[in-house]
Write an enzyme that holds these catalytic residues in place. Structure first.
Site, PDB file in Angstrom:
ATOM      1  N   VAL A  82       0.880  -1.162   0.000  1.00 45.06           N
ATOM      2  CA  VAL A  82       0.000   0.000   0.000  1.00 45.06           C
ATOM      3  C   VAL A  82       0.921   1.217   0.000  1.00 45.06           C
ATOM      4  O   VAL A  82       1.701   1.406   0.937  1.00 45.06           O
ATOM      5  CB  VAL A  82      -0.938   0.014   1.231  1.00 45.06           C
ATOM      6  CG1 VAL A  82      -1.919   1.174   1.143  1.00 45.06           C
ATOM      7  CG2 VAL A  82      -1.680  -1.311   1.362  1.00 45.06           C
ATOM      8  N   SER A  86      -2.157  10.862  -2.997  1.00 42.69           N
ATOM      9  CA  SER A  86      -2.510  12.232  -2.617  1.00 42.69           C
ATOM     10  C   SER A  86      -3.852  12.331  -1.899  1.00 42.69           C
ATOM     11  O   SER A  86      -4.300  13.425  -1.580  1.00 42.69           O
ATOM     12  CB  SER A  86      -2.522  13.121  -3.862  1.00 42.69           C
ATOM     13  OG  SER A  86      -3.441  12.607  -4.804  1.00 42.69           O
ATOM     14  N   HIS A  89      -7.037   7.709   1.104  1.00 44.04           N
ATOM     15  CA  HIS A  89      -7.286   6.297   0.828  1.00 44.04           C
ATOM     16  C   HIS A  89      -6.221   5.401   1.455  1.00 44.04           C
ATOM     17  O   HIS A  89      -6.524   4.345   2.019  1.00 44.04           O
ATOM     18  CB  HIS A  89      -7.346   6.092  -0.695  1.00 44.04           C
ATOM     19  CG  HIS A  89      -7.752   4.725  -1.106  1.00 44.04           C
ATOM     20  ND1 HIS A  89      -6.884   3.822  -1.653  1.00 44.04           N
ATOM     21  CD2 HIS A  89      -8.952   4.103  -1.047  1.00 44.04           C
ATOM     22  CE1 HIS A  89      -7.525   2.702  -1.923  1.00 44.04           C
ATOM     23  NE2 HIS A  89      -8.778   2.845  -1.565  1.00 44.04           N
ATOM     24  N   PHE A 114       2.614 -11.055   8.485  1.00 38.98           N
ATOM     25  CA  PHE A 114       2.188  -9.803   7.865  1.00 38.98           C
ATOM     26  C   PHE A 114       3.344  -9.239   7.055  1.00 38.98           C
ATOM     27  O   PHE A 114       4.283  -8.673   7.605  1.00 38.98           O
ATOM     28  CB  PHE A 114       1.765  -8.818   8.963  1.00 38.98           C
ATOM     29  CG  PHE A 114       1.230  -7.518   8.449  1.00 38.98           C
ATOM     30  CD1 PHE A 114      -0.090  -7.417   8.045  1.00 38.98           C
ATOM     31  CD2 PHE A 114       2.035  -6.392   8.383  1.00 38.98           C
ATOM     32  CE1 PHE A 114      -0.596  -6.215   7.584  1.00 38.98           C
ATOM     33  CE2 PHE A 114       1.536  -5.183   7.925  1.00 38.98           C
ATOM     34  CZ  PHE A 114       0.221  -5.091   7.525  1.00 38.98           C
ATOM     35  N   ARG A 128      12.201  -2.180  -0.116  1.00 40.36           N
ATOM     36  CA  ARG A 128      11.772  -3.245   0.793  1.00 40.36           C
ATOM     37  C   ARG A 128      11.355  -4.522   0.062  1.00 40.36           C
ATOM     38  O   ARG A 128      11.003  -5.510   0.688  1.00 40.36           O
ATOM     39  CB  ARG A 128      10.634  -2.725   1.667  1.00 40.36           C
ATOM     40  CG  ARG A 128      11.141  -1.733   2.696  1.00 40.36           C
ATOM     41  CD  ARG A 128      10.057  -0.786   3.215  1.00 40.36           C
ATOM     42  NE  ARG A 128      10.612   0.141   4.186  1.00 40.36           N
ATOM     43  CZ  ARG A 128      11.339   1.213   3.896  1.00 40.36           C
ATOM     44  NH1 ARG A 128      11.626   1.500   2.636  1.00 40.36           N
ATOM     45  NH2 ARG A 128      11.794   2.010   4.852  1.00 40.36           N
TER      46      ARG A 128
END
Length: 154
Positions: A82, A86, A89, A114, A128
């Site tokens: 995720v 802008s 959300h 997770f 990552r």
């Protein structure tokens, strides 16, 4: 003092599912590759690894619940990405995904990891997912392997 910890090895019958949120697939494909690599490096057999694909991170908790209820898996590794945009959300999706996975995990007797990235930029996500900051998919899989083995010791 007794120290109880999970080992990082899998027996040949261990079945693990990776649930992957496809949105931001350029990132999540790399997380899946990292998770698969960890599974195989720690003794898992390719035929005992399943990949469940969902449209986005928000759908992860529901798919996790259904996968657990199927009783086909010994552990489940959730991955996704995720990335802040802008609008608000990002805040809603990242918070509800995190809470949803945690709630499902705590209400069932199966290890869940997770591996959902929540980053401010695409560059942070790339770091990552296999570059500077390692691969969080690999880390999520090793976490669930360790927790699976720890559970057997408790």
């Amino acid at each position: 003092m007794n120290i109880i910890e999970g080992k990082l090895n899998l027996d040949s019958n261990t079945k693990i599912a990776i649930i992957n949120a496809r949105f931001n697939h350029i990132i999540t494909d790399r997380l899946v590759e990292g998770a698969k690599d960890a599974f195989l490096r720690h003794g898992g057999k390719k035929e005992n690894l399943s990949l469940i694909l969902v449209p986005g991170a928000f759908e992860l908790p529901y798919a996790l619940k259904k996968a657990i209820e199927s009783e086909k898996f010994d552990a489940i590794c959730c991955v996704g990405a995720v990335i802040r945009g802008s609008t608000p959300h990002f805040d809603y999706v990242s918070a509800e995904t995190t809470k949803g996975i945690a709630n499902v995990s705590l209400n069932h007797n199966i290890p869940v990891s997770f591996g959902v990235l929540t980053t401010d930029t695409i560059e942070q996500a790339i770091e990552r997912a296999g570059s500077k900051a390692g691969n969080k998919g690999f880390e999520a899989m090793t976490t669930v392997i360790e927790m699976l083995n720890l559970t057997k010791e408790l």
